[in-house]
Design an enzyme around this catalytic site. Structure first.
Site, PDB file in Angstrom:
ATOM      1  N   ARG A 138      -1.344   4.823   3.819  1.00 44.45           N
ATOM      2  CA  ARG A 138      -0.271   5.698   3.345  1.00 44.45           C
ATOM      3  C   ARG A 138       0.735   6.034   4.440  1.00 44.45           C
ATOM      4  O   ARG A 138       1.836   6.450   4.160  1.00 44.45           O
ATOM      5  CB  ARG A 138      -0.862   7.007   2.821  1.00 44.45           C
ATOM      6  CG  ARG A 138      -1.576   6.866   1.485  1.00 44.45           C
ATOM      7  CD  ARG A 138      -2.267   8.174   1.107  1.00 44.45           C
ATOM      8  NE  ARG A 138      -2.791   8.098  -0.257  1.00 44.45           N
ATOM      9  CZ  ARG A 138      -2.217   8.653  -1.306  1.00 44.45           C
ATOM     10  NH1 ARG A 138      -1.088   9.298  -1.160  1.00 44.45           N
ATOM     11  NH2 ARG A 138      -2.753   8.550  -2.501  1.00 44.45           N
TER      12      ARG A 138
ATOM     13  N   ASN B  33      -0.761  18.556   0.332  1.00 42.19           N
ATOM     14  CA  ASN B  33       0.294  17.555   0.238  1.00 42.19           C
ATOM     15  C   ASN B  33       1.455  18.152  -0.535  1.00 42.19           C
ATOM     16  O   ASN B  33       1.242  18.869  -1.512  1.00 42.19           O
ATOM     17  CB  ASN B  33      -0.179  16.300  -0.499  1.00 42.19           C
ATOM     18  CG  ASN B  33      -1.096  15.445   0.339  1.00 42.19           C
ATOM     19  OD1 ASN B  33      -1.320  15.714   1.513  1.00 42.19           O
ATOM     20  ND2 ASN B  33      -1.626  14.395  -0.265  1.00 42.19           N
TER      21      ASN B  33
ATOM     22  N   GLU C 203      15.518  -8.045  -0.162  1.00 43.55           N
ATOM     23  CA  GLU C 203      14.109  -7.768   0.101  1.00 43.55           C
ATOM     24  C   GLU C 203      13.657  -8.410   1.412  1.00 43.55           C
ATOM     25  O   GLU C 203      12.899  -7.820   2.188  1.00 43.55           O
ATOM     26  CB  GLU C 203      13.257  -8.258  -1.071  1.00 43.55           C
ATOM     27  CG  GLU C 203      11.760  -8.097  -0.896  1.00 43.55           C
ATOM     28  CD  GLU C 203      11.290  -6.664  -0.761  1.00 43.55           C
ATOM     29  OE1 GLU C 203      10.125  -6.471  -0.368  1.00 43.55           O
ATOM     30  OE2 GLU C 203      12.080  -5.724  -1.027  1.00 43.55           O
TER      31      GLU C 203
ATOM     32  N   LYS D 231      12.089  -6.393   4.623  1.00 45.04           N
ATOM     33  CA  LYS D 231      10.802  -6.692   5.231  1.00 45.04           C
ATOM     34  C   LYS D 231      10.938  -6.893   6.735  1.00 45.04           C
ATOM     35  O   LYS D 231      10.121  -6.408   7.518  1.00 45.04           O
ATOM     36  CB  LYS D 231      10.196  -7.958   4.599  1.00 45.04           C
ATOM     37  CG  LYS D 231       9.648  -7.747   3.221  1.00 45.04           C
ATOM     38  CD  LYS D 231       8.403  -6.869   3.252  1.00 45.04           C
ATOM     39  CE  LYS D 231       8.165  -6.213   1.914  1.00 45.04           C
ATOM     40  NZ  LYS D 231       9.069  -5.122   1.581  1.00 45.04           N
TER      41      LYS D 231
ATOM     42  N   GLU E 193      11.568  -3.554   8.410  1.00 48.84           N
ATOM     43  CA  GLU E 193      10.428  -2.637   8.282  1.00 48.84           C
ATOM     44  C   GLU E 193       9.363  -2.902   9.330  1.00 48.84           C
ATOM     45  O   GLU E 193       8.821  -1.965   9.919  1.00 48.84           O
ATOM     46  CB  GLU E 193       9.788  -2.789   6.894  1.00 48.84           C
ATOM     47  CG  GLU E 193      10.463  -2.030   5.787  1.00 48.84           C
ATOM     48  CD  GLU E 193       9.735  -2.202   4.467  1.00 48.84           C
ATOM     49  OE1 GLU E 193       9.644  -1.211   3.718  1.00 48.84           O
ATOM     50  OE2 GLU E 193       9.256  -3.316   4.164  1.00 48.84           O
TER      51      GLU E 193
END
Length: 611
Positions: A27, A100, A483, A487, A490
């Site tokens: 996460r 959270n 995309e 990527k 990222e």
């Protein structure tokens, strides 16, 4: 986006809590902590900045064990990345709490609590909740009653898990707009923000609804709804295995998930196509009533899911002849959209808990859409539970923060939606039959594409020292270029941009030089010749091209032009799914070359549950 784990069991729960946090590492987080109730010895708290490993080291050096406890992995919102701001937070050396979400009115509450003598040790909004509950306990309420009173004072989103070290027989939880699941064990009970955290101890789960408060004991669970009435929530048996999140033979989760795509796409298509048509029932029991009324589609999503929506626009407009608009969820709720009659609202999300997308769905329900629909990877998520129509992507757990198989399965699901709507609009059955055959072949074509890995790895050598890159595509592969750029940035931290290739002459050509690699996807479609002209514009200005090309494209390697030949006979419907795979592999290998954290890139989280 933060990780929550809680446990009540007859044995020491600390190993369960730490393992739960480890399973939630995907996460994204910046600090961790545990609080354990020690029999007759009060509260034991351990926190650490950094990875779960740092917390484990602290626990090895200074053990902390007990039969009740909570654990958390934090992604900073209020307050910096410090041990003092890490969860759990405590009040009066007895109330331990993890949270959270975001409490919007925490400043007013904090002022009130300071006036009552409470001293704050952190900069967080979470500590306000711990002191608020402690104040109600001090007034004579039991823990469940104190939580019920406290949440009525809170404005915002929250999943809260709390226990009282002086009364170690219960954990109390509450949720609004943030996921929380109860795990039912054979000799204990558990709570988490995600079922994956609890798979080693149980496969039986209850999912809390909006406003629920639950009193969890070792041998019983009592759930109260927002009105305080006792309610029953269904018990679900998870089909996930405890090792579903292990890397196996792969160096990183991301690489494992790239290679899982043929199976994931096949699973997404499985049982949704019969013969030469799509089964409407795959979208839920209301599909037969809703789909015939759809006259246009409005897609809302974030990040990678937004790129999937941009591809879907081509599927819907070209295949089903339906108007389609696509926008980012974080912008949608802050304008005043005009909703035309017969518009289907479609939300796309990997986790189904993305705060902006959920808020957009809830806003859409007030605006006169014909219905709401969701494409998602998590069947128990809030998005799936709240949408009128749903289609699950069946990607399985995706641990790497940079999405791979969740994206391609979204594309497959969107292809199914496009064909289902085409069927309802009377598109020639022979055309739909052709599309279904093409879609069914995608897993096989992705399998063939994965065999290009060694060639792509060699290309990665050319990128490792670069600071910028440009991605180009046209038509349905323009979103795939977007995309691919996402990527690369990222996980390798190389600045990357993507453009529709026809836009080069409107500005981006000014950036092109020998030090700017230009990556292009060149399927054999109606725009191929125009794309080839755009690539010549790059070469004429000294740019170096890296082209993933169809065998019949006529694009050949030459000075300044590197070419990897894709599998033969990739049809336009298949191209977005197939051409995204080499871009994933390229980004992966570049990141490995640069030594970045592939699975957990800096500053990012897998499930973004705050605005």
């Amino acid at each position: 986006m933060c990780g929550i784990v809680g446990a009540l069991a007859p044995q020491d729960v600390t190993p369960i809590l730490v393992e739960g946090l480890r399973r939630l590492e995907y996460r994204g987080y910046d600090s961790t902590g545990v609080a354990v109730g020690q029999d007759g010895a009060g509260l034991c708290l351990r926190r650490a900045v950094g990875k779960v490993k740092r917390l484990e080291e602290k626990l090895q050096a200074d053990p902390c064990g007990g039969r009740i406890g909570i654990a958390h992995s934090r992604w900073a919102t209020h307050g910096g990345v410090t041990e003092a701001n890490a969860h759990p937070h405590v009040s009066g050396d007895r109330i331990a709490l993890i949270h959270n979400g975001i409490i919007e009115n925490y400043v007013e509450l904090k002022t009130e609590l300071v006036g009552k003598g409470y001293v704050f040790a952190s900069e967080t909004d979470t500590e306000v909740i711990a002191h608020l509950i402690h104040d109600f306990v001090r007034q004579g309420l039991d823990l469940t009653g104190a939580v019920q009173r406290a949440v009525k004072r809170l404005t915002g989103a929250y999943a809260i898990v709390v226990f009282d070290a002086q009364v170690q027989d219960r954990i109390v939880v509450a949720r609004i707009a943030s996921p929380l699941v109860i795990g039912l064990g054979a000799d204990g009970n558990y709570v988490a923000s995600d079922v994956q955290a609890l798979l080693p101890v149980t496969r039986r789960f209850q999912f809390l609804e909006e406003g629920d408060v639950a009193d969890i004991r070792r041998d019983a669970v009592t759930i109260l709804d927002a009105a305080g009435a006792k309610v029953e929530r269904p018990v679900h048996e998870s089909s996930l295995s405890a090792d579903a999140v292990e890397r196996g033979e792969f160096a990183h989760y991301m690489l494992k998930e790239i290679y899982e795509q043929p199976r994931a796409i096949a699973d997404t298509l499985s049982e949704r196509i019969a013969g030469d048509h799509v089964l409407e029932a795959a979208f839920g029991p209301r599909a037969a009533d809703i789909l015939p009324r759809v006259q246009q589609v409005h897609i809302v999503a974030c990040g990678t899911s937004y790129h999937a929506g941009l591809v879907a626009r081509y599927y819907l407009e070209q295949g089903a002849r339906l108007p389609c608009t696509v926008e980012v969820a974080s912008e949608y709720r802050y304008r005043d959209p005009v909703v035309l009659p017969g518009t289907l609202f479609l939300a796309i999300s990997q986790s189904g808990e993305t705060a902006d997308t959920l808020a957009a769905l809830r806003e859409a329900k007030k605006l006169g859409y014909v219905a709401t629909a969701a494409i998602c990877n998590v069947p128990e998520s809030s998005l799936v539970r709240e949408a009128d129509l749903t289609l699950m992507t069946r990607a399985g757990p995706e641990i790497g923060v940079a999405s791979t198989k969740a994206f391609t399965t979204q594309l497959a699901a969107l292809g199914l939606l496009g064909m289902a709507l085409a069927q309802r609009r009377g598109i020639d059955r022979r055309v739909i039959a052709l599309y279904t055959r093409q879609l069914r072949r995608v897993p096989e074509m992705v399998e063939h594409t994965l065999k290009l890995d060694a060639q792509i790895r060699r290309w990665a050598d050319h990128f490792s020292a670069k600071h910028h890159a440009l991605f180009l595509g046209r038509g349905p592969t323009y979103p795939i270029a977007l995309e691919g750029a996402l990527k690369l940035k990222e996980i390798s931290y190389i600045h990357a941009e993507a453009y529709a290739a026809g836009e080069l002459k409107h500005g981006p050509l000014a950036l092109v030089d020998d030090d700017m690699p230009v990556i292009a996807v060149a399927p054999n479609n109606a725009l191929l010749e125009k794309l080839k002209s755009n690539l010549q514009e790059v070469r004429a200005r000294g740019g170096r091209l890296y082209v993933f090309a169809d065998p019949s494209s006529g694009i050949q390697p030459s000075d300044g032009v590197e070419v990897i030949t894709m599998p033969d006979h990739i049809e336009p419907l298949q191209a977005p799914l197939v051409y995204t795979v080499p871009l994933q592999l390229l980004s992966y290998h570049v990141a490995v070359h640069r030594g970045t954290d592939v699975d957990q890139p800096r500053n990012l989280a897998k499930s973004v549950t705050v605005e």
